[in-house]
Write a protein that holds these residues in place. Structure first.
Motif, PDB file in Angstrom:
ATOM      1  N   TYR A 202     -13.744   0.525 -14.966  1.00  0.00           N
ATOM      2  CA  TYR A 202     -12.987   0.735 -16.203  1.00  0.00           C
ATOM      3  C   TYR A 202     -11.906  -0.345 -16.381  1.00  0.00           C
ATOM      4  O   TYR A 202     -10.707  -0.078 -16.304  1.00  0.00           O
ATOM      5  CB  TYR A 202     -12.369   2.136 -16.214  1.00  0.00           C
ATOM      6  CG  TYR A 202     -13.391   3.235 -16.194  1.00  0.00           C
ATOM      7  CD1 TYR A 202     -13.820   3.854 -17.364  1.00  0.00           C
ATOM      8  CD2 TYR A 202     -13.973   3.662 -14.989  1.00  0.00           C
ATOM      9  CE1 TYR A 202     -14.781   4.866 -17.347  1.00  0.00           C
ATOM     10  CE2 TYR A 202     -14.936   4.665 -14.963  1.00  0.00           C
ATOM     11  CZ  TYR A 202     -15.337   5.261 -16.141  1.00  0.00           C
ATOM     12  OH  TYR A 202     -16.291   6.254 -16.116  1.00  0.00           O
ATOM     13  N   ILE A 204      -9.161  -2.894 -17.719  1.00  0.00           N
ATOM     14  CA  ILE A 204      -8.148  -2.867 -18.773  1.00  0.00           C
ATOM     15  C   ILE A 204      -7.334  -4.153 -18.711  1.00  0.00           C
ATOM     16  O   ILE A 204      -7.207  -4.766 -17.660  1.00  0.00           O
ATOM     17  CB  ILE A 204      -7.209  -1.644 -18.665  1.00  0.00           C
ATOM     18  CG1 ILE A 204      -6.536  -1.598 -17.275  1.00  0.00           C
ATOM     19  CG2 ILE A 204      -7.966  -0.351 -18.924  1.00  0.00           C
ATOM     20  CD1 ILE A 204      -5.505  -0.498 -17.138  1.00  0.00           C
ATOM     21  N   ARG A 205      -6.784  -4.582 -19.855  1.00  0.00           N
ATOM     22  CA  ARG A 205      -5.929  -5.768 -19.893  1.00  0.00           C
ATOM     23  C   ARG A 205      -4.490  -5.418 -20.236  1.00  0.00           C
ATOM     24  O   ARG A 205      -3.657  -6.322 -20.403  1.00  0.00           O
ATOM     25  CB  ARG A 205      -6.470  -6.789 -20.893  1.00  0.00           C
ATOM     26  CG  ARG A 205      -7.783  -7.439 -20.507  1.00  0.00           C
ATOM     27  CD  ARG A 205      -7.841  -7.958 -19.079  1.00  0.00           C
ATOM     28  NE  ARG A 205      -6.803  -8.884 -18.692  1.00  0.00           N
ATOM     29  CZ  ARG A 205      -6.964 -10.201 -18.618  1.00  0.00           C
ATOM     30  NH1 ARG A 205      -8.128 -10.743 -18.915  1.00  0.00           N
ATOM     31  NH2 ARG A 205      -5.967 -10.967 -18.218  1.00  0.00           N
ATOM     32  N   ALA A 216      -8.413   0.909 -14.567  1.00  0.00           N
ATOM     33  CA  ALA A 216      -7.762   2.166 -14.944  1.00  0.00           C
ATOM     34  C   ALA A 216      -7.931   3.234 -13.871  1.00  0.00           C
ATOM     35  O   ALA A 216      -7.294   4.287 -13.935  1.00  0.00           O
ATOM     36  CB  ALA A 216      -8.329   2.673 -16.264  1.00  0.00           C
ATOM     37  N   ASN A 372      -3.608   0.493 -27.780  1.00  0.00           N
ATOM     38  CA  ASN A 372      -3.948   0.067 -26.419  1.00  0.00           C
ATOM     39  C   ASN A 372      -5.422   0.317 -26.108  1.00  0.00           C
ATOM     40  O   ASN A 372      -6.071  -0.492 -25.444  1.00  0.00           O
ATOM     41  CB  ASN A 372      -3.068   0.787 -25.399  1.00  0.00           C
ATOM     42  CG  ASN A 372      -1.630   0.307 -25.448  1.00  0.00           C
ATOM     43  OD1 ASN A 372      -1.319  -0.670 -26.121  1.00  0.00           O
ATOM     44  ND2 ASN A 372      -0.754   0.994 -24.741  1.00  0.00           N
ATOM     45  N   GLY A 373      -5.944   1.457 -26.586  1.00  0.00           N
ATOM     46  CA  GLY A 373      -7.355   1.751 -26.375  1.00  0.00           C
ATOM     47  C   GLY A 373      -8.248   0.735 -27.054  1.00  0.00           C
ATOM     48  O   GLY A 373      -9.250   0.280 -26.485  1.00  0.00           O
ATOM     49  N   ASN A 376      -7.911  -2.709 -25.147  1.00  0.00           N
ATOM     50  CA  ASN A 376      -8.640  -2.722 -23.880  1.00  0.00           C
ATOM     51  C   ASN A 376     -10.148  -2.758 -24.099  1.00  0.00           C
ATOM     52  O   ASN A 376     -10.884  -3.362 -23.311  1.00  0.00           O
ATOM     53  CB  ASN A 376      -8.257  -1.508 -23.036  1.00  0.00           C
ATOM     54  CG  ASN A 376      -6.928  -1.686 -22.322  1.00  0.00           C
ATOM     55  OD1 ASN A 376      -6.616  -2.767 -21.859  1.00  0.00           O
ATOM     56  ND2 ASN A 376      -6.147  -0.621 -22.247  1.00  0.00           N
ATOM     57  N   SER A 377     -10.621  -2.142 -25.182  1.00  0.00           N
ATOM     58  CA  SER A 377     -12.055  -2.180 -25.480  1.00  0.00           C
ATOM     59  C   SER A 377     -12.477  -3.567 -25.970  1.00  0.00           C
ATOM     60  O   SER A 377     -13.480  -4.123 -25.524  1.00  0.00           O
ATOM     61  CB  SER A 377     -12.404  -1.131 -26.543  1.00  0.00           C
ATOM     62  OG  SER A 377     -12.112   0.177 -26.069  1.00  0.00           O
ATOM     63  N   SER A 380     -12.389  -6.334 -23.087  1.00  0.00           N
ATOM     64  CA  SER A 380     -13.121  -6.161 -21.835  1.00  0.00           C
ATOM     65  C   SER A 380     -13.687  -7.521 -21.438  1.00  0.00           C
ATOM     66  O   SER A 380     -14.099  -8.314 -22.293  1.00  0.00           O
ATOM     67  CB  SER A 380     -14.240  -5.140 -21.991  1.00  0.00           C
ATOM     68  OG  SER A 380     -15.243  -5.619 -22.864  1.00  0.00           O
TER      69      SER A 380
END
Length: 396
Positions: A202, A204-205, A216, A372-373, A376-377, A380
């Motif tokens: 998972y 994340i940046r 994550a 943020n979601g 991060n998507s 990726s």
């Protein structure tokens, strides 16, 4: 189906050890250049002067040297679920002598005195030796990577880490090069996962740090209801003893924790493939700063302190930095640009339409969580690599 909850724990294997003192530097360099898995080398650094280092050594010989210390909570002292990132920590400046006093529960430890050693850990981490020990050339010469095939590589090209019991670095991978880690004092536990299992990690940046992709997943205590794919991961495990040297291949995930007060140094070795990764990092940085700057507010919640320092030390402003990076990407025409609030509202509406039966109150989600979601998507590593290769294709 891949995201269905799974209670099966991930598999764990021990990292192989090798006594490699019989190899010449050239043979050793050839071996590690072709290794595909982590490996621990024994008996390679017993002649290093740095094998005599300890917190007491630094207190006695460099007692007034100022260092930056990261302070975080011990796991037994917090209820927080999930990794503890750098943005969750506190930071202080102290002398080597004060740090040693804190380790020994001496109240006369300067800025560290408010922190209870039974509840907190303190980490003198990620210190570039060329900067931290600039006035002490003997310290830098105490590190010598020539046996590993890197003649002329000393402390100047190395990084210093000294942490108390429980001090840790959350699970991440480094985007550039491979890594050699020499354990000089105390013990550290390493957990590693191969890059071909990145979807189980998972990625994340946020929080953002150039050249570090975080996970994550709390790899030491994973929540498989939240991160079910992690159950499919193969975790390589090792406890580094004093005198051990760990080889970490490129893009291998790793989580590191001090099992007691520990000192180590490492060096990153550049690879030809880093060129594409640098473009990927430039695109990532561009997007992170553009999207998060539109949100407004301070950077402390999403930008790692090391990045804040780097930005503050540059001659240009953050805005100018973003503008400079945008030269590698096509600009949107003014008529297609919309406000941050409009974009968030559009995302909320879209989520409601896509997930009408989800047990999630999309309307009441915090805007920061939504943004943020999405970031991060979008950021990726797999997607950024596609974008970088697409960009490069314009020139071929």
């Amino acid at each position: 189906m891949d995201d269905q909850p799974c209670s099966r724990p991930c598999q764990t294997v021990e990292i192989e050890c090798l006594h490699a003192g019989h190899l010449s530097p050239l043979q050793f360099r050839h071996m590690i250049d072709t290794l595909a898995k982590p490996m621990i080398f024994k008996g390679m650094i017993e002649d290093w002067q740095s094998r005599h280092w300890s917190p007491q050594y630094f207190a006695q010989n460099l007692g007034q040297l100022l260092v930056k210390v990261k302070i975080g909570p011990k796991l037994s002292a917090v209820q927080q679920k999930g990794p503890i990132f750098e943005t969750d920590c506190c930071y202080e400046i102290c002398t080597m002598q004060q740090y040693h006093r804190w380790l020994n529960n001496d109240a006369d430890c300067g800025s560290l005195s408010p922190y209870n050693s039974s509840l907190c850990w303190c980490y003198v981490d990620y210190q570039y030796m060329a900067d931290t020990f600039k006035a002490y050339p003997g310290i830098q010469q105490s590190i010598d990577w020539s046996k590993f095939g890197f003649d002329g590589r000393f402390g100047h090209q190395s990084t210093f880490w000294m942490g108390s019991h429980g001090a840790n670095t959350p699970c991440h991978y480094d985007t550039y090069g491979y890594n050699l880690v020499a354990q000089l004092y105390g013990r550290k536990k390493w957990l590693l996962v191969a890059p071909d299992q990145s979807q189980s990690m998972y990625p994340i940046r946020l929080p953002y740090e150039e050249s570090s992709v975080f996970s994550a997943v709390d790899i030491k205590s994973p929540d498989l209801d939240k991160h079910p794919k992690f159950a499919q991961a193969m975790v390589y495990s090792a406890v580094l003893e004093p005198g051990d040297v760990l080889f970490v291949p490129k893009h291998w995930w790793h989580d590191v924790e001090c099992l007691e007060t520990a000192i180590s140094v490492n060096t990153w070795i550049d690879l030809p493939s880093d060129d594409l990764d640098r473009l990927c990092e430039a695109i990532t940085r561009t997007m992170v700063f553009a999207l998060k700057s539109a949100e407004g507010g301070t950077t402390s919640s999403w930008l790692n302190p090391s990045e804040i320092i780097r930005l503050n030390n540059t001659s240009c402003s953050v805005t100018q930095c973003i503008e400079d990076y945008f030269t590698i990407l096509p600009r949107l025409p003014p008529q297609t640009q919309t406000s941050y609030q409009t974009n968030i509202g559009y995302i909320k509406k879209s989520l409601e339409l896509l997930m009408p039966n989800q047990q999630l109150d999309v309307v009441n989600l915090k805007e920061a969580d939504i943004l943020n979601g999405v970031i991060n998507s979008l950021l990726s590593p797999d997607m950024i690599k596609v974008a970088a290769e697409k960009y490069l294709s314009q020139f071929t």
